[in-house]
Design an enzyme around this catalytic site. Sequence first.
Site, PDB file in Angstrom:
ATOM      1  N   GLU A  48       0.868  -1.179   0.000  1.00  0.00           N
ATOM      2  CA  GLU A  48       0.000   0.000   0.000  1.00  0.00           C
ATOM      3  C   GLU A  48       0.902   1.225   0.000  1.00  0.00           C
ATOM      4  O   GLU A  48       1.741   1.379   0.902  1.00  0.00           O
ATOM      5  CB  GLU A  48      -0.849   0.081   1.266  1.00  0.00           C
ATOM      6  CG  GLU A  48      -1.893  -0.964   1.464  1.00  0.00           C
ATOM      7  CD  GLU A  48      -2.627  -0.719   2.790  1.00  0.00           C
ATOM      8  OE1 GLU A  48      -2.583   0.424   3.306  1.00  0.00           O
ATOM      9  OE2 GLU A  48      -3.214  -1.664   3.306  1.00  0.00           O
ATOM     10  N   ASP A  59      -5.556   9.047  10.314  1.00  0.00           N
ATOM     11  CA  ASP A  59      -4.198   8.582  10.590  1.00  0.00           C
ATOM     12  C   ASP A  59      -3.742   8.988  11.982  1.00  0.00           C
ATOM     13  O   ASP A  59      -4.023  10.092  12.451  1.00  0.00           O
ATOM     14  CB  ASP A  59      -3.211   9.157   9.568  1.00  0.00           C
ATOM     15  CG  ASP A  59      -3.426   8.596   8.181  1.00  0.00           C
ATOM     16  OD1 ASP A  59      -3.874   7.438   8.093  1.00  0.00           O
ATOM     17  OD2 ASP A  59      -3.168   9.305   7.196  1.00  0.00           O
TER      18      ASP A  59
END
Length: 266
Positions: A48, A59
């Site tokens: 990824e 995040d």
Amino acid sequence: MSTSTAFATAKAENRAALVGYLPAGFPDVDGSIEAIKAMVAAGCDVIEIGLPYSDPVMDGPTIQAAAQQALDQGVRTRDVLRTVEAVAATGVPTVVMTYWNPVEKYGVERFARDLASAGGAGLITPDITPDYGQDWIAAADAHELDKIFLVAPSSTDERIAMTTAACRGFVYATAVMGVTGARTTTSDLAGPLVARAKKATDLPIGVGLGVSNGDQAAELARYADGVIVGSAFVRAILDHPGDRTAALGALTALTEDLAGGVRRGA
């Protein structure tokens, strides 16, 4: 190459796949390519590549720090696509993980076309769901790209069914409520979520859980088709600022530990 190929290979070997994440442009563009190639060489089955974004609401602090470092150096979408091209050339299925706004700004059809041209396998879209992602679904279908949407412990059975039906490649099960980040213990939410998802689809289920070592990977691999690791890889580089050799050594050692874990857990 679809990510489903890597999951099928891992299944044939009676193990889970190891999915490794790193942002493009961290510590710089060439450095991220070198780092990801080291992860591939040491055992990652799927990569990824994160597209750095200025408002990464999902995040945790580790990935935010890496993405900000990349943004401060001026990384652009074209740099992400160049990274995809370099990594995909290794033969490992390579997907981009991105918030939706940069794709919309770039142009959905243009992004799909350029991602496919770079050899990318598809896109992980953490902040759009299939019912709001029709433009992406159409573009991905036109270019035969994987569509990887997220399910969570809070998802209803109806949402899981709708989401998995729209996926291609694999399903991303995020089994931690809250932002991303490495954790010292694994979540008791992951097993039930994977079981619920498997009732809805035959696609592989990859789990992102804050895994940071081989023992945690082994635990997760007992029921997940893929173990997704991000923050721990980023931390390996952050812990060695300015020392690329040491950072690559740490990345390699971590990948080997995790790759051993997904094999022990089978």
